[in-house]
Design an enzyme around this catalytic site. Sequence first.
Site, mmCIF file in Angstrom:
data_model
loop_
_atom_site.group_PDB
_atom_site.id
_atom_site.type_symbol
_atom_site.label_atom_id
_atom_site.label_comp_id
_atom_site.label_asym_id
_atom_site.label_seq_id
_atom_site.Cartn_x
_atom_site.Cartn_y
_atom_site.Cartn_z
ATOM 1 N N LEU A 131 0.815 -1.213 0.000
ATOM 2 C CA LEU A 131 0.000 0.000 0.000
ATOM 3 C C LEU A 131 0.847 1.261 0.000
ATOM 4 O O LEU A 131 0.423 2.306 -0.483
ATOM 5 C CB LEU A 131 -0.916 0.020 1.238
ATOM 6 C CG LEU A 131 -1.995 -1.069 1.297
ATOM 7 C CD1 LEU A 131 -2.726 -1.011 2.632
ATOM 8 C CD2 LEU A 131 -2.982 -0.905 0.147
ATOM 9 N N GLY A 132 2.035 1.186 0.567
ATOM 10 C CA GLY A 132 2.890 2.366 0.627
ATOM 11 C C GLY A 132 3.880 2.243 1.767
ATOM 12 O O GLY A 132 4.133 1.169 2.306
ATOM 13 N N PHE A 136 8.925 4.024 9.728
ATOM 14 C CA PHE A 136 9.702 2.837 10.044
ATOM 15 C C PHE A 136 9.611 1.719 9.014
ATOM 16 O O PHE A 136 10.442 0.821 9.042
ATOM 17 C CB PHE A 136 9.335 2.245 11.415
ATOM 18 C CG PHE A 136 9.614 3.166 12.562
ATOM 19 C CD1 PHE A 136 10.908 3.476 12.906
ATOM 20 C CD2 PHE A 136 8.573 3.712 13.285
ATOM 21 C CE1 PHE A 136 11.178 4.314 13.962
ATOM 22 C CE2 PHE A 136 8.833 4.556 14.345
ATOM 23 C CZ PHE A 136 10.139 4.862 14.689
ATOM 24 N N GLY A 137 8.634 1.667 8.137
ATOM 25 C CA GLY A 137 8.592 0.518 7.228
ATOM 26 C C GLY A 137 7.461 0.547 6.232
ATOM 27 O O GLY A 137 6.764 1.551 6.063
ATOM 28 N N VAL A 139 3.886 -0.831 4.337
ATOM 29 C CA VAL A 139 2.528 -1.185 4.747
ATOM 30 C C VAL A 139 1.903 -2.041 3.650
ATOM 31 O O VAL A 139 1.926 -1.673 2.470
ATOM 32 C CB VAL A 139 1.662 0.068 4.989
ATOM 33 C CG1 VAL A 139 0.268 -0.333 5.474
ATOM 34 C CG2 VAL A 139 2.324 0.988 6.015
ATOM 35 N N LYS A 153 1.701 -3.128 8.920
ATOM 36 C CA LYS A 153 2.930 -2.336 8.835
ATOM 37 C C LYS A 153 4.086 -3.198 9.303
ATOM 38 O O LYS A 153 4.103 -3.711 10.421
ATOM 39 C CB LYS A 153 2.845 -1.083 9.705
ATOM 40 C CG LYS A 153 4.137 -0.250 9.666
ATOM 41 C CD LYS A 153 4.094 0.923 10.608
ATOM 42 C CE LYS A 153 3.145 1.970 10.099
ATOM 43 N NZ LYS A 153 3.211 3.203 10.918
ATOM 44 N N ASP A 248 3.106 13.927 13.416
ATOM 45 C CA ASP A 248 3.219 13.811 11.957
ATOM 46 C C ASP A 248 1.848 13.914 11.294
ATOM 47 O O ASP A 248 1.482 13.073 10.458
ATOM 48 C CB ASP A 248 3.890 12.494 11.590
ATOM 49 C CG ASP A 248 4.499 12.516 10.182
ATOM 50 O OD1 ASP A 248 4.706 13.620 9.653
ATOM 51 O OD2 ASP A 248 4.782 11.430 9.637
#
Length: 405
Positions: A131-132, A136-137, A139, A153, A248
């Site tokens: 998905l994107g 940190f990582g 998804v 995630k 964020d």
Amino acid sequence: MIELYDKEGSSPLVEDHYILAWSFTTGSDKAPDLDILNLPSFYVKIPKFHNSAKFRSIIIICSTAIILGLILITFFKLKKEDYTEFDKKWKLQYWPHKFDYRELNFATKNPPEQGIWHSVLLQGFRDDNLLGYGGFGQVYRGTLPSGEEIAVKCITKDLAEGMEEFMAEISSLGRLQHRHLVPLRGWCRKNERIFIIYDYMSNGSLERNLYSPELNLTWPHRHKIPTDVASGLLYLHEQWDKKVVHRDIKPSNILLDYDLNGRVGDFGLARLYDHSQRPQTTHVVGTLGYIAPELIHSGKASPSTDVFSFGTLMLEVACGKKPVDAQGVILVEWVWDLYANERLLDAIDQRLGENYDKGEAEIVLVVGLICSNPDPQKRLGMRKVLQILCGEAALPVGLHVPSAF
């Protein structure tokens, strides 16, 4: 074999007889003499190799293999016990729902349009389901055996140090329950990797919808989604057990469910404080264009720095423009200039044409300007923001253009 019987003639006594050699003749000639000194032995000779070098080598190799095997079994058993003890402690103190890694691997195997049997021989976490990228990582999209869709995630950052603190903080966020937050379903740990499982949001991110070639977001959506986000942030800042600073807030971290309700997601950078505790200095994180000016100088993230990011997001949603465009124009400064020249509504996304409510548009733009004020003392709190957006409080008038601009 000869069978002999006892005196009663009932119990057979069995003897085995072996012919080692014989000599006979069919005629009247004398049978040849037998050489009884060279008769073969009827005993089976077992080769004596236990004293050989080959035998000793085999014994040494087998013994070494057994010792190494015992050492490895003990090591992995202790490591498993360590993980089990840590997971048990986490489940008791923080977050009870742990997913099995095999379940996640299977859930992220097959592309959504293909059947479950197609995925039997495939590996999980496929690019088809990517998905994107979040904090940190990566998804991934997944489908549980029940048919429920999830987002997984995969945290790939090296967390060997501070693993326990990180996991405790993320797991604490799993207890957040609010209709305008993306629900966290559970967690999984595989060696030094952590997987955080969310509900899948079918309409993707606010960013994707806002900048889609098609006009997906009408004005009612552009008014409601910031209101949803304000509600979620109020819960984080004031209404939960601890004070949560997201750090964020931006359109890519606001996800839209099936009914296009806005939900705050991606808590990878979030920090938790007691309500009586003051924010601690930390390294500056966030996304350029959404970072409050004071955060760069002090490094102290607070609810007010979230408010600044939210103000920028409101202006972006209303105007359909990035915080800083390709020509270097800063969105906040541009809107303040229009406000000072009494042309505020010229900032509304031109793709909407006249299909928007002018009164609501003015509220969204003015609240966005106040929240993105470079002076944190002049920003609104999220409670006041939500009251204004819901029509429960009056919109401030007579704003002064910040001197920083």
